[in-house]
Design a protein around this motif. Sequence first.
Motif, short mmCIF file in Angstrom:
data_model
loop_
_atom_site.label_atom_id
_atom_site.label_comp_id
_atom_site.label_asym_id
_atom_site.label_seq_id
_atom_site.Cartn_x
_atom_site.Cartn_y
_atom_site.Cartn_z
N THR A 202 -4.18 11.28 26.04
CA THR A 202 -5.02 10.37 25.26
C THR A 202 -4.26 9.09 24.94
OG1 THR A 202 -4.31 11.26 23.12
CG2 THR A 202 -6.22 12.31 24.19
N ASP B 292 -10.49 9.81 27.41
CA ASP B 292 -11.25 9.88 26.17
C ASP B 292 -11.21 11.32 25.69
OD1 ASP B 292 -13.39 10.23 24.31
OD2 ASP B 292 -14.46 8.53 25.15
N SER B 293 -10.91 11.53 24.43
CA SER B 293 -10.75 12.90 23.92
C SER B 293 -12.05 13.69 23.85
CB SER B 293 -10.11 12.87 22.53
OG SER B 293 -10.92 12.16 21.61
N HIS B 294 -13.19 13.06 24.15
CA HIS B 294 -14.48 13.75 24.13
C HIS B 294 -15.18 13.76 25.49
CE1 HIS B 294 -13.94 12.87 19.81
NE2 HIS B 294 -14.72 13.90 19.60
N ALA B 295 -14.57 13.16 26.51
CA ALA B 295 -15.29 12.96 27.78
C ALA B 295 -14.64 13.77 28.90
CB ALA B 295 -15.31 11.48 28.15
N TYR C 177 -10.92 18.26 24.30
CA TYR C 177 -11.62 18.30 23.02
C TYR C 177 -10.60 18.16 21.90
CZ TYR C 177 -10.25 23.28 22.95
OH TYR C 177 -9.54 24.47 22.99
N PRO C 178 -10.94 17.38 20.87
CA PRO C 178 -9.98 17.12 19.78
C PRO C 178 -9.81 18.34 18.89
CG PRO C 178 -12.07 16.07 19.30
CD PRO C 178 -12.19 16.63 20.69
N VAL D 292 -5.37 16.88 21.72
CA VAL D 292 -6.51 17.52 22.38
C VAL D 292 -6.07 18.84 22.99
CG1 VAL D 292 -7.78 15.40 22.93
CG2 VAL D 292 -6.07 16.27 24.55
N HIS E 69 -16.89 22.37 16.29
CA HIS E 69 -16.81 21.81 17.64
C HIS E 69 -15.90 22.65 18.53
CE1 HIS E 69 -17.03 18.90 20.83
NE2 HIS E 69 -15.73 18.69 20.81
N VAL F 48 -17.21 24.42 21.98
CA VAL F 48 -16.64 24.10 23.29
C VAL F 48 -16.13 25.36 24.00
CG1 VAL F 48 -14.69 22.93 24.41
CG2 VAL F 48 -16.06 21.72 22.71
#
Length: 221
Positions: free
Chosen positions: A45, A66-69, A81-82, A91, A114, A118
């Motif tokens: 990241t 990107d930490s969400h993509a 995922y964070p 992540v 979250h 995930v």
Amino acid sequence: MLERLGRVGLDVESIDALLVTHEHSDHVSGVVRFAARFGIPVVLTHGTLAALGELPAAAPAFRVIDSHAAFALGDFEILPYPVPHDAREPVQFVFSDGAARLGVLTDCGRITPHVAEVLGGCNALVLECNHDPDLLRASSYPAMLKRRIAGNFGHLDNTQAAGLLAQVDQRRLQHVVAAHLSEENNRPELACQALAAVLGCAPDWVAVASQENGVGWRQLG
């Protein structure tokens, strides 16, 4: 690194990239030098890259994510995922080839909705079982370090890891590996018992990744 690759029958030419979860020294020491030496890109990241500080002239190629993509790497889709941890932008990752999913979770202080979402529906999970709370309290660690480990931005204990298993969709689950165990503050049998109690299986069905030898290959499908 080369020795450990050799143990599982791989060589450095088989590595497409190095994925870094965060900047703590037990995760990044040697990464830059190793990647630069063998021409391997490093995936991380923006926050982790910034936290590395000044880099040597012979630095490797960095791929900032990107930490969400989700992103593609070879035949795999990788979903970062964070997680709550005392780092700049930490992540963890879920790996998928379209048929099977492997979820990895270490260095996490608490379970968030979250995180549970995930990791649901994975075929295999590698879960942090860092410590047993009683062993941590009785250990020789300084009080400040004990508070950090047990805090919301520290590390999961056996009970927390078991609590995560109780939350996630287990219907496709074929393998569970307890990982990131403290040598002083945990015991493999305690981690296995905690996870097995949730899974309804024998404790020896749960694998344990050791700091020295990691864990053997597992077949997913």
